[in-house]
Design a protein around this motif. Structure first.
Motif, PDB file in Angstrom:
ATOM      1  N   THR A   8     -32.857   2.139  -0.595  1.00  0.00           N
ATOM      2  CA  THR A   8     -31.514   2.017  -1.139  1.00  0.00           C
ATOM      3  C   THR A   8     -31.366   1.198  -2.311  1.00  0.00           C
ATOM      4  OG1 THR A   8     -30.605   2.655   0.965  1.00  0.00           O
ATOM      5  CG2 THR A   8     -28.919   1.657  -0.932  1.00  0.00           C
ATOM      6  N   ASP A  68     -28.861   9.082  -1.153  1.00  0.00           N
ATOM      7  CA  ASP A  68     -29.438   8.420  -0.124  1.00  0.00           C
ATOM      8  C   ASP A  68     -29.141   8.794   1.444  1.00  0.00           C
ATOM      9  OD1 ASP A  68     -30.537   6.080   0.971  1.00  0.00           O
ATOM     10  OD2 ASP A  68     -28.714   4.806   0.275  1.00  0.00           O
ATOM     11  N   GLU A  69     -30.173   9.220   1.792  1.00  0.00           N
ATOM     12  CA  GLU A  69     -30.268   9.742   3.394  1.00  0.00           C
ATOM     13  C   GLU A  69     -29.181  10.846   3.584  1.00  0.00           C
ATOM     14  OE1 GLU A  69     -30.950   7.114   6.385  1.00  0.00           O
ATOM     15  OE2 GLU A  69     -31.687   5.276   5.017  1.00  0.00           O
TER      16      GLU A  69
HETATM   17 MG    MG Z   1     -30.944   2.604   2.803  1.00  0.00          MG
END
Ligand code: MG
Ligand code: ADP
Length: 379
Positions: A31, A307-308
């Motif tokens: 991140t 992000d994810e």
């Molecule tokens: Mg992360």
């Protein structure tokens, strides 16, 4: 290139493909790297972080992020950061100070999806308004200034009312400013929502078709009345509301009160009532359509930072996501804890393991030597 940014002391990375996968255990800097990329565009980045949180803890105190990008104005090095000892974030365009931040937002845009957005429809309206305004901003960079001027005028009026001062000329001037900025900002939001809904509806159908709605009396009026008439209505409403706003300690009318709704147009289910996975799928549909809208409306693709994104998605939706990403033209960076789920992307993406403040290529995916894909926007 990252220097003393969060967990990175120094990192140089040149993406070898249009899609980059960053994978690694929690806390290895995935991140952080996405955040660094998001800060290339003016604004507080995908964590909305304070400047003071960005310098590496054991570093000298300053930080820098810079990259070389293909922009509509040619290849440009865009940099941002903060000198040690200073709290002022600065930008550089090819090494020189830009005249203003609009010089940067004119040539580059970024769109992102973060795990925090999983709670977008469970939490307060300020998060949804920020989400909406970032969507507008990526399409119309001037929207950021419009909202800032609006919020400043609202703040000044609140203070004046709290002090109990009956300075009518001053209040009228502020209300005039609020009305003009609120109508301009609401028109920009309405324009974005209309175009984005059309883009989603025209989409491939791999994701549930979201439909965005604005809960906002200003936007509602703008659909049937000319902008000047809405400004007049708002100005009169603000003047009439002075006693009420004074008692409430806030302004009950204005562009800061807007809420955003998202509904599954297929089933009619509001996002707030959908399952976590369904909400995620709806949001991904919005984000991907938004990236495509920017590419067609502005003539260049945004940086797409996911992000994810695969968390909460079932296998079929994951597969659909990879298919859409392969078809988009945006320079894309995706994160996840495990490389294996990204293997269907192996012929189209590079994969880098994060850890020890660096990036480590995964041989199962594209490697720099074998890749011939064009890199439209590269760090
Ligand atoms: Mg992360
Ligand atoms: N300013 C900073 N200086 C040094 N390390 C930081 C800073 N800010 C965050 N970190 C560290 O970065 C790590 C989190 O990185 P992050 O990119 O969020 O991980 P993930 O790979 O799970 O996305 C944490 O270990 C945190 O302590």
């Amino acid at each position: 290139m990252l220097t003393d940014f969060r967990s990175y002391a120094a990192l140089t990375w040149r993406p070898a493909a249009r899609i980059s996968v960053l994978y690694g255990p929690n806390g290895t800097g995935k991140t952080n790297l996405l955040e660094a990329l998001s800060l290339i565009v003016p604004g507080r980045g995908l964590r909305g972080a304070r400047n003071a949180d960005l310098p590496r803890l054991d570093g000298p105190g300053g930080w820098a992020v810079a990259g070389r990008f293909q922009t509509p104005e040619g290849e440009t090095i865009i940099g941002t950061g903060c000198e040690p000892g200073s709290d002022r974030r600065v930008f550089r365009l090819d090494g020189a100070a830009p005249r203003n931040q609009a010089d940067i937002s004119r040539i580059i845009a970024a769109v992102w999806l973060t795990p925090q957005m999983d709670r977008l429809f469970q939490e307060g309206l300020s998060g949804r308004r920020r989400f909406l305004d970032r969507l507008v901003w990526a399409l119309e960079p001037g929207h950021a200034r419009e909202m800032a001027s609006h919020d400043t005028a609202v703040g000044s009026r609140n203070r004046l009312l709290a002090e109990g001062r009956q300075d009518r000329a001053w209040l009228s001037g502020l209300e005039d400013s609020i009305a003009r900025h609120a109508v301009a900002a609401s028109a920009a939001r309405l324009g974005l929502v209309t175009r984005l809904n059309a883009q989603i509806a025209a989409g491939a159908g791999a994701f549930p078709p979201g439909r965005i709605g604005l809960a906002c009396p200003i936007a509602e009026r703008l659909q049937t009345e000319p902008a000047l008439a809405v400004e007049d209505w708002l100005r009169d409403g603000l003047a009439a509301n002075r006693p009420r706003d004074s008692a409430a300690g806030t302004s009950l009318l204005g562009a800061h009160r807007t809420d955003m709704r998202l509904t599954d147009a297929g089933t009619g289910t509001p996002a707030a009532l959908a399952s976590t996975g369904q909400q995620k799928a709806l949001l991904i549909g919005v984000i991907l359509a938004h990236a495509a809208l920017i590419a067609s409306a502005r003539g260049f693709a945004p940086l797409l930072l996911l992000d994810e994104p695969a968390v909460h998605l079932d296998a079929e939706r994951r597969r659909a996501l990879w298919d859409v990403l392969m078809a988009l033209s945006a320079q894309t960076v995706i994160t996840g804890t495990d490389a294996d789920i990204f293997l269907p992307l192996a012929d189209h993406a590079e994969a880098l393991a994060t850890g020890s403040g660096g990036l480590h290529p995964d041989g199962r995916f594209l490697r720099p030597e074998t890749d011939t894909a064009p890199v439209p926007t590269a760090l």
